[in-house]
Write a protein that holds these residues in place. Structure first.
Motif, mmCIF file in Angstrom:
data_model
loop_
_atom_site.group_PDB
_atom_site.id
_atom_site.type_symbol
_atom_site.label_atom_id
_atom_site.label_comp_id
_atom_site.label_asym_id
_atom_site.label_seq_id
_atom_site.Cartn_x
_atom_site.Cartn_y
_atom_site.Cartn_z
ATOM 1 N N MET A 224 4.254 -4.642 5.179
ATOM 2 C CA MET A 224 3.835 -5.031 6.377
ATOM 3 C C MET A 224 4.894 -5.995 6.990
ATOM 4 O O MET A 224 5.418 -6.963 6.259
ATOM 5 C CB MET A 224 2.386 -5.596 6.443
ATOM 6 C CG MET A 224 1.734 -5.480 7.834
ATOM 7 S SD MET A 224 -0.019 -5.777 7.265
ATOM 8 C CE MET A 224 -0.571 -4.037 7.164
ATOM 9 N N ASP B 71 1.252 -0.714 2.515
ATOM 10 C CA ASP B 71 0.641 -1.963 2.735
ATOM 11 C C ASP B 71 -0.758 -1.688 2.382
ATOM 12 O O ASP B 71 -1.456 -0.603 2.291
ATOM 13 C CB ASP B 71 0.831 -2.088 4.283
ATOM 14 C CG ASP B 71 2.183 -2.574 4.678
ATOM 15 O OD1 ASP B 71 2.714 -3.173 3.799
ATOM 16 O OD2 ASP B 71 2.623 -2.304 5.949
ATOM 17 N N ILE C 179 3.741 -1.426 10.043
ATOM 18 C CA ILE C 179 2.857 -0.814 8.553
ATOM 19 C C ILE C 179 3.649 0.168 7.978
ATOM 20 O O ILE C 179 3.892 1.125 8.766
ATOM 21 C CB ILE C 179 1.499 -0.296 9.192
ATOM 22 C CG1 ILE C 179 0.716 -1.653 9.842
ATOM 23 C CG2 ILE C 179 0.691 -0.243 8.015
ATOM 24 C CD1 ILE C 179 -0.448 -1.326 10.423
#
Length: 150
Positions: free
Chosen positions: A1, A37, A33
């Motif tokens: 992220m 993640d 993202i």
């Protein structure tokens, strides 16, 4: 992220000529993202955001956090933060998570940041064409990648 945090005097998000988010003193957070993640990335980042000492104290030294100044936050999804630009002139967004992965993580990020800040935050709309306006204070702009914690 990956996030871009901008300290702002004011910021807003407009979608289809309607203002959907607006703050004064606080942070505008652009959020990118990727598939890898997890909730661990979210927890680490939201804790980092609310405690990041980038607001001026009485001596105008960056010693205060978003919590300390009772600031607000706007989060805007930003898949282009993971653009690959090594080859050619057209960025590749292959690293950005597809909506089925990104949307739940985006909403989890919003919930976690709200919990850590102790008050509601505002946001743009995932995958919308947004117009983001800000008055960057400082300017202070910081890039944080949850995969580079060490």
């Amino acid at each position: 992220m990956k996030i871009v945090v901008q300290r702002v005097s004011k910021a807003s998000v407009v979608i289809n000529n309607n203002t959907v988010a607006s703050i004064d003193t606080g942070l505008l957070i652009l959020l990118g993202i990727v598939d890898e993640d997890t909730q661990e990335d979210i927890t680490w980042l939201t804790n980092k955001i609310v405690n990041l000492r980038i607001f001026g104290d009485e001596n105008n030294v960056m010693n205060k956090s978003l919590i300390d100044v009772n600031g607000d936050a706007i989060v805007v999804s930003q898949f282009t933060l993971h653009a690959a630009t090594k080859k050619g002139n057209r960025p590749s967004y292959i690293k950005a998570a597809k909506p089925d992965i990104a949307i739940p993580l985006y909403h989890s990020f919003l919930e976690s940041l709200t919990k850590d800040l102790g008050k509601p935050i505002q946001s743009g709309q995932f995958a919308a064409d947004m117009k983001v306006e800000l008055l960057n204070d400082g300017p202070v702009t910081i890039i944080i990648d949850s995969k580079n914690r060490i």
